[in-house]
Design a protein around this motif. Sequence first.
Motif, short mmCIF file in Angstrom:
data_model
loop_
_atom_site.label_atom_id
_atom_site.label_comp_id
_atom_site.label_asym_id
_atom_site.label_seq_id
_atom_site.Cartn_x
_atom_site.Cartn_y
_atom_site.Cartn_z
N LEU A 135 0.83 -1.20 0.00
CA LEU A 135 0.00 0.00 0.00
C LEU A 135 0.87 1.26 0.00
N ILE A 136 1.89 1.26 0.82
CA ILE A 136 2.81 2.41 0.87
C ILE A 136 3.52 2.59 -0.46
N SER A 137 3.90 1.47 -1.07
CA SER A 137 4.59 1.53 -2.35
C SER A 137 3.68 2.11 -3.43
N GLU A 138 2.43 1.64 -3.47
CA GLU A 138 1.48 2.13 -4.47
C GLU A 138 1.20 3.62 -4.26
N GLN A 139 1.03 4.02 -3.00
CA GLN A 139 0.75 5.43 -2.71
C GLN A 139 1.91 6.31 -3.14
N ALA A 140 3.13 5.83 -2.90
CA ALA A 140 4.31 6.61 -3.30
C ALA A 140 4.36 6.74 -4.82
N GLY A 141 4.02 5.65 -5.55
CA GLY A 141 4.02 5.70 -7.01
C GLY A 141 3.00 6.68 -7.54
N ILE A 142 1.80 6.65 -6.97
CA ILE A 142 0.75 7.58 -7.39
C ILE A 142 1.19 9.02 -7.14
N ARG A 143 1.80 9.24 -5.98
CA ARG A 143 2.20 10.60 -5.63
C ARG A 143 3.23 11.15 -6.63
N LYS A 144 4.13 10.29 -7.06
CA LYS A 144 5.13 10.74 -8.05
C LYS A 144 4.45 11.09 -9.38
N LYS A 145 3.52 10.21 -9.82
CA LYS A 145 2.83 10.48 -11.08
C LYS A 145 2.02 11.77 -10.99
N LEU A 146 1.32 11.93 -9.89
CA LEU A 146 0.48 13.12 -9.73
C LEU A 146 1.33 14.38 -9.66
N ASP A 147 2.46 14.29 -8.96
CA ASP A 147 3.35 15.46 -8.89
C ASP A 147 3.82 15.85 -10.30
N SER A 148 4.11 14.85 -11.11
CA SER A 148 4.56 15.12 -12.49
C SER A 148 3.45 15.77 -13.29
N ILE A 149 2.22 15.22 -13.18
CA ILE A 149 1.07 15.78 -13.90
C ILE A 149 0.77 17.19 -13.41
N LEU A 150 0.87 17.39 -12.08
CA LEU A 150 0.59 18.69 -11.49
C LEU A 150 1.57 19.74 -12.01
N ARG A 151 2.86 19.38 -12.11
CA ARG A 151 3.85 20.34 -12.62
C ARG A 151 3.56 20.70 -14.08
N ALA A 152 3.18 19.68 -14.86
CA ALA A 152 2.87 19.93 -16.27
C ALA A 152 1.65 20.84 -16.41
N ALA A 153 0.65 20.62 -15.55
CA ALA A 153 -0.57 21.43 -15.60
C ALA A 153 -0.27 22.88 -15.21
N LYS A 154 0.60 23.03 -14.23
CA LYS A 154 0.96 24.39 -13.81
C LYS A 154 1.72 25.11 -14.92
N SER A 155 2.64 24.39 -15.58
CA SER A 155 3.42 25.03 -16.65
C SER A 155 2.55 25.37 -17.85
N SER A 156 1.44 24.62 -18.01
CA SER A 156 0.53 24.88 -19.13
C SER A 156 -0.49 25.96 -18.77
N GLY A 157 -0.51 26.36 -17.52
CA GLY A 157 -1.44 27.41 -17.11
C GLY A 157 -2.85 26.93 -16.82
#
Length: 798
Positions: A162-184
Amino acid sequence: MLYPKTLEQKLGFDKLREWLHEACISPLGQYYVEKIRFSDNFGMVEKLVSQTAEMKSILETGENFPSQNYIDATPYLKRAAIEGMLLTQSEFSDIKVSLQTIRLCLRFFENQEADSFPLLGEYAKSVRVEKPITDAIDRIIDDRGQIKDSASPELGRIRRQLISEQAGIRKKLDSILRAAKSSGWIGDDVSLTVRNGRMVIPIIAEHKRKLKGFIHDESATGQTVFIEPTDIFESNNEIRELEYEERREINRILLQLTSQLRPYVPDLQKAYQFLGLLDFLRAKARLAFEMQAINPVFENRQFIDWREARHPILHLSFQKAGKKVVPLTIELNEKRRILIVSGPNAGGKSVALKTVGLIQYMYQCGLLVPMREDSSIGFFQNIFIDIGDEQSLENDLSTYSSHLTNMRHFLTMANKRTLFLIDEFGTGTEPGLGGAIAEAILEDLTKSGAYGMINTHYTNLKVLADKTEGLVNGAMRFDGEHLEPIYQLEIGRPGSSFAFEIASKIGLPKAVVNRAKEKLGTQQVSFEKLLKELDIERRVFAEKNIELGIKERKLARELSDYTLLKSKLETNEKKIVNDAKQKAKTLLTDANQLIENTIREIKENKAEKEKTKTVRAQLEKFSKAELVPEELPVEDIYEPEEGAIAVGNYVRIIGQTAIGEVLSLKGKDAEIRIGDLKSNIKLNRLEKVSNKTYKAATGEKTVKTGAKGVDMNERMLNFSFNLDLRGKRGEEALGVVDQFMDNAIMLGYDELRIVHGKGDGILRTLVRNYLRGYAQVSGMYDEHADRGGAGVTIVKLR
């Protein structure tokens, strides 16, 4: 037997019951409070009071007796006894901490001497808490009430995944979040959040088509939508499935643990009865502390011998107001069984009556009572009272009829083991008739052998008490000169009602008062006047006796001091004379020997002038050495300093060698430190000295310099793993969190607790997102629902 049924309310015991109910920590003790009953069994009363006295002694000694986690787990045990039932995680947490309290209590009594607490110690020996069941619970439940990862291999595997899956999701979401911020698509201050238990990204509504995913929610204004990206959809499902697996595994573990607990339920139920009794006894002991109550000598016979007894409820209320209750001293025995108390209204007769009833009642309910240590208390099987207005519209009873109904019960049921209390005896009807009936009733009560106390204004009852064996008069003391009550009971003489004097003081016309005296008759007026004069004379003579006693004690003390001083002087005189004689004898012997030597040397040298002068000089030196005291050593020279003494200066005690530092000034006194010793000394006894003198005398440095390092001991002492952020703004809260995390990481903590409140979840999201930036943070989750739920974040550190 108690009469009437409302006796407890009339005496005020219901207020003490409420006090005890609030003082108990748990329903276990409150159950015992509700079961308090008056006991007519001597052995039971002795046992109940002795248990309370033992608990009071335990708390007095300051021993580390458990005072927390008196939790009532008996409802859980009832369910656990049913086959197939399981207890929840929080229920097992309550059982764990309460069993720890029970074991600490048992260990306390095991470590005491056998005769220290005989009743409670013996009871403790019959209580069993088997180690296998406590060990089984400890293996599953941690100190915070959570299921341990090590509870089963399967649960450990699920949680790691569970901890491993949560960490993986968090990395993916952080990446998507950065891309969304850069796109405005979203603002720079937006962060990840949770909707319906799934991680989502807040997106401005106009850009929602640009991010593929599932819309879980939107803001109240509709300007923001919360999207779960398609890339993490499967991972979120995996996490949800793992959470279901975790829940199923936890239920399996709890079911198994409940089955292990089931055989021990009977022993545990008895252990919780013991815990409830201790909670109840702690409440009774605390009440005893509040009332300064004791366990007087208790005898299986009927009598009252109380010294400075205080009304319990008045004592508690007066104590809060900073006032003191006037104590009551009363004695009833076989020769003086019934006390007839008279005196003016508002003089304290009713309070004295209720004090007697309440103290006897509460003692036979197992409570300690407020009175002096040299008091003794008897045992009664019946308590009857007639207090207050019992007028009843339903039964068509007037006040007087109600009194007579009570008297019928008293006359029928009273015996030698009865204590009765009657307030305002005979009132409610025509005085002549009421007095006659009251006298006849009192004669029968006297024949019954009962003990009692009666308040009255009737003169015929005072006269009857004076000439009847078994009765005794008493009076509430009253200042006849100033017409003010003193609230002290005096046994042996009747009291005046001071009716005419009080009427005059209130301001009734003098003619009305005089006419009332004429109507009453000279005999009654003379009787009241005589009682008043006797009261004044008694008070005057009592004051004279006190003054005389003080003078006699002072004279005896001065005579003792004089005799002691005279003896010391005579002894010192003899010692001084003997020392002087011995010294003179020694001096004479030495002088004779020196003279003989001098004469011999003069003869041998044939009286040469130079030699003669030398020998004479030696003789004079000897004479001066013997007759002049030896010089004292010169006092060390200190370097004084000018100016007034202030905090931080160094000073010397005049006439001594002690040097210290001034810590504070209070008027004409100064607090100084000499080595490790602190002392208060008058300023006029101190002399200011220089830093050089202080350093030379003590070896200490007067100025401490150098950079101050990190005091790890102090940090560890002042650090708390619990941080409360409620009421703080975002930037301020993050600053506090930053400092909190630095200290926690430095001190090596593995788990922290941050209280941020629920609200809209803004502060919680801000804090959690900030914490994700720490490499040392391995996980975060909500606290248990009973301890704050989503309003508290538990932070796990690596």
